[in-house]
Design a protein around this motif. Structure first.
Motif, PDB file in Angstrom:
ATOM      1  N   ALA B 182      69.358  -7.861-122.771  1.00  0.00           N
ATOM      2  CA  ALA B 182      69.821  -7.024-121.637  1.00  0.00           C
ATOM      3  C   ALA B 182      68.778  -5.049-121.696  1.00  0.00           C
ATOM      4  O   ALA B 182      67.735  -5.954-122.783  1.00  0.00           O
ATOM      5  CB  ALA B 182      71.418  -6.679-121.708  1.00  0.00           C
ATOM      6  N   GLY B 183      68.935  -4.379-120.874  1.00  0.00           N
ATOM      7  CA  GLY B 183      68.704  -3.756-122.044  1.00  0.00           C
ATOM      8  C   GLY B 183      67.584  -2.942-120.623  1.00  0.00           C
ATOM      9  O   GLY B 183      67.330  -3.209-120.029  1.00  0.00           O
ATOM     10  N   ASP B 184      66.630  -1.780-120.324  1.00  0.00           N
ATOM     11  CA  ASP B 184      65.886  -1.480-119.493  1.00  0.00           C
ATOM     12  C   ASP B 184      64.596  -2.389-119.362  1.00  0.00           C
ATOM     13  O   ASP B 184      64.153  -3.194-120.759  1.00  0.00           O
ATOM     14  CB  ASP B 184      65.871   0.117-119.516  1.00  0.00           C
ATOM     15  N   LYS B 185      63.836  -2.335-118.890  1.00  0.00           N
ATOM     16  CA  LYS B 185      63.129  -2.643-118.500  1.00  0.00           C
ATOM     17  C   LYS B 185      61.597  -2.826-119.633  1.00  0.00           C
ATOM     18  O   LYS B 185      61.422  -4.137-120.046  1.00  0.00           O
ATOM     19  CB  LYS B 185      61.745  -2.548-116.546  1.00  0.00           C
ATOM     20  N   GLU B 186      61.229  -2.086-120.801  1.00  0.00           N
ATOM     21  CA  GLU B 186      60.334  -2.076-121.359  1.00  0.00           C
ATOM     22  C   GLU B 186      61.068  -2.569-122.585  1.00  0.00           C
ATOM     23  O   GLU B 186      59.983  -3.541-123.348  1.00  0.00           O
ATOM     24  CB  GLU B 186      59.995  -0.705-121.569  1.00  0.00           C
ATOM     25  N   ALA B 189      61.776  -6.936-122.822  1.00  0.00           N
ATOM     26  CA  ALA B 189      60.252  -7.885-123.416  1.00  0.00           C
ATOM     27  C   ALA B 189      60.542  -7.769-124.790  1.00  0.00           C
ATOM     28  O   ALA B 189      60.454  -9.146-125.149  1.00  0.00           O
ATOM     29  CB  ALA B 189      59.119  -7.366-122.584  1.00  0.00           C
ATOM     30  N   LYS B 190      61.235  -6.392-125.153  1.00  0.00           N
ATOM     31  CA  LYS B 190      60.526  -7.072-126.732  1.00  0.00           C
ATOM     32  C   LYS B 190      62.406  -7.844-127.183  1.00  0.00           C
ATOM     33  O   LYS B 190      62.179  -8.237-128.470  1.00  0.00           O
ATOM     34  CB  LYS B 190      61.048  -5.259-127.397  1.00  0.00           C
ATOM     35  N   VAL B 191      64.075  -7.809-126.307  1.00  0.00           N
ATOM     36  CA  VAL B 191      64.846  -8.255-126.571  1.00  0.00           C
ATOM     37  C   VAL B 191      64.158  -9.686-126.410  1.00  0.00           C
ATOM     38  O   VAL B 191      64.807 -10.516-127.787  1.00  0.00           O
ATOM     39  CB  VAL B 191      65.488  -7.905-125.556  1.00  0.00           C
ATOM     40  N   HIS B 196      64.328 -14.931-130.019  1.00  0.00           N
ATOM     41  CA  HIS B 196      63.705 -15.747-130.402  1.00  0.00           C
ATOM     42  C   HIS B 196      63.412 -15.736-131.627  1.00  0.00           C
ATOM     43  O   HIS B 196      63.798 -16.872-132.104  1.00  0.00           O
ATOM     44  CB  HIS B 196      62.649 -16.321-128.892  1.00  0.00           C
ATOM     45  N   ASP B 197      62.934 -15.008-132.123  1.00  0.00           N
ATOM     46  CA  ASP B 197      62.901 -14.489-133.287  1.00  0.00           C
ATOM     47  C   ASP B 197      63.797 -15.158-134.302  1.00  0.00           C
ATOM     48  O   ASP B 197      63.856 -15.539-134.957  1.00  0.00           O
ATOM     49  CB  ASP B 197      62.131 -13.380-133.990  1.00  0.00           C
ATOM     50  N   PHE B 198      64.887 -14.443-133.301  1.00  0.00           N
ATOM     51  CA  PHE B 198      66.455 -14.245-134.677  1.00  0.00           C
ATOM     52  C   PHE B 198      66.851 -15.809-134.482  1.00  0.00           C
ATOM     53  O   PHE B 198      67.293 -16.464-135.441  1.00  0.00           O
ATOM     54  CB  PHE B 198      67.640 -13.371-134.544  1.00  0.00           C
TER      55      PHE B 198
END
Lengths: 263, 251
Positions: B182-186, B189-191, B196-198
């Motif tokens: 979730a989160g805003d658009k920018e 992508a980081k999420v 995937h890392d996590f």
């Protein structure tokens, strides 16, 4: 693992997490006094003013020297505050931590230690005000005064078993919290805190002896005030502590894993 | 080497709130959700019934099924929050349960204080707490706001903190009730990258989700549950496929 060894493991691993439960306890207090100018100093001020008001009002009614009476009330109320908070918080110990208990796998004793630590910190600040009163009265300290240390230790032990039993009972039957809170208000007046047993007629006086809180207070107050060990009260308190722990271990072992379903 | 093994796990949930249930025997069993609720005097609900599986290093298990099938209850058992009524659970390795990312957040306390408390709750030591704190500082992008009480944060800021914190605490076994994204658009992508890392850094993952595409991509095993029972257990791809056809038929 037997249920009993699981209980003991819960109690010991919880105790080892002291950094966590002391942080949670401090956070509880910080939250209570957040955005106040003097913070937890309110504890000491409240205590001091309370004692002052009580001594002024009741000190004139009671036929006891004012100096003795103010020390009597200070010591009795100091101990009572901790006992009473331990009893009411002990009931809510699991019910109040519902989110954590349902969200993370931690020892349940953690929440017991958290509540006790919180009340102990409060006691510490009240005791500073209490100490000031004792010093102002120029009351002598003797070797027996040190008996307050084992007395406080026994209070802590009692707070643990009481929370084990009543935390569980309250998690299941929520009425208990209200019943206990109400009872403690009444017991406050039935326990020799504001009055002295010697002021009662011999007919009624013997009933104060049946009140266990009388003895819990005596082991803390008598050594400081009367330079007496109060051995008889110690014996009664230690017996209750032993029986309480026995019940606590049984109840906790039997119902520990069910608590989460009752929250 | 981490492992997670469940042998004949049963869980029954006590029903203590005596709600007036008007349900009769006739309509019982016709509900679409939940375990069986037969009569109003019923004292417990069998939510997990005889579940077994064995996961080793590298395994990713998807738990699928309709609402109330017992998926979350099973995850709670795996996390050690519910003790199974019967059966044995064996595990080796640190466990992280990601069920509610805002768990235990104290609104009056600062971001930093919340990080510390959550880390202590997870049993981390001092050096790990420092590492997690640096990590959260870096990823959340909250900067000086971490010195402020969480109650001043916007919803999005609180989410950044919670997400950064949860994913900063690595564990051998990760249990997740729904994928987090979730989160805003920018930030989104980081999420995705960080999730995937996590998940990639864990040696075992157990995951529930209604997003079957995601489950097929991530998992190698699937456990299909209905009313607390195991319908099927095995290869993720084929079982999820079958589950989808089945639900499409019903729907």
């Amino acid at each position: 693992m037997t249920p009993l060894s699981r209980t003991l493991k819960d109690l010991s691993t919880g105790a080892k997490d002291w950094r966590l439960w002391s942080a949670l306890a401090k956070e509880d207090l910080a939250q209570r006094y957040r955005r106040t100018l003097i913070g937890v100093a309110w504890v000491a001020i409240t205590f001091g003013l309370f004692i002052g008001a009580k001594v002024v009002v009741f000190g004139n009614i009671m036929q006891v020297p004012m100096g003795e009476y103010s020390l009597y009330v200070t010591l009795g109320f100091l101990a009572w505050q901790f006992i009473s908070a331990s009893v009411t918080d002990g009931c809510g110990v699991f019910a109040n931590s519902e989110n954590w208990i349902k969200g993370v796998n931690t020892p349940l004793s953690l929440y017991i230690y958290q509540a006790i630590a919180r009340n102990f910190i409060t006691l510490f600040y009240s005791a500073l005000a209490g100490l000031l009163i004792i010093l102002l009265m120029r009351h002598p300290f003797t070797f027996k005064t040190l008996m307050v240390i084992p007395a406080l230790f026994v209070y802590l032990l009692n707070a643990v078993w009481f929370s084990m039993v009543f935390g569980i009972v309250t998690a299941r039957f929520r009425d208990i919290l209200h019943l206990v809170t109400t009872s403690m208000r009444i017991i406050f007046f039935l326990t020799p805190i504001l009055w002295m047993p010697t002021q009662l007629g011999p007919g009624i006086r013997k009933y104060t002896d049946y009140n266990p809180f009388t003895h819990y207070l005596a082991i803390f107050r008598d050594p400081v005030l009367y330079d007496q060990y109060a051995w008889r009260s110690w014996l009664i308190v230690l017996s209750i502590t032993a029986v309480g722990w026995l019940i606590g271990l049984i109840v906790f072992s039997k119902f520990r894993k069910r608590i989460v379903f009752w929250l | 080497m981490a492992h997670l093994r469940a042998k004949n796990i049963h869980l029954s949930y006590p029903l203590i709130d005596r709600v007036k249930r008007t349900q009769t025997a006739e309509i019982a069993g016709t509900t679409d959700v939940g375990a069986q609720l037969n009569n109003r005097h019923q004292k417990s609900l069998q939510v997990v019934n005889d579940v077994s599986f064995s996961l080793e290093d590298g395994d990713r298990l998807a738990i699928i099924g309709p609402n109330g099938a017992g998926k979350s209850s099973l995850l709670n058992v795996l996390a050690g929050i519910y003790e199974p009524t019967q059966g044995i659970l064996e595990s080796e390795g640190s466990v992280s349960a990601v069920f509610n990312i805002g768990l235990g957040m104290r609104r009056e306390a600062t971001g930093y204080r919340n990080i510390e408390i959550r880390c202590l709750m997870a049993g981390l030591n001092k050096t790990d707490i420092q590492r997690v704190t640096r990590d959260v500082e870096g990823f959340s992008g909250l900067g000086e706001f971490l010195h402020l009480p969480v109650k001043l944060y916007s919803r999005g800021m609180a989410l950044r903190l919670n997400f950064a914190l949860v994913t900063a605490m690595r564990a051998d076994i990760v249990l997740m009730d729904e994928w987090i994204g979730a989160g805003d658009k920018e930030f989104r992508a980081k999420v995705i990258e960080r999730m995937h890392d996590f998940v990639g850094s864990a040696s075992i993952v157990v995951l529930t989700s209604h997003n079957t595409k995601l489950l097929q991509r991530v998992c190698n095993y699937a456990l299909w549950m209905e009313r607390g029972h195991v319908v099927k257990y095995g290869d993720a791809h084929s079982i999820i496929e079958e589950y989808q056809t089945e639900t499409a038929k019903k729907g």
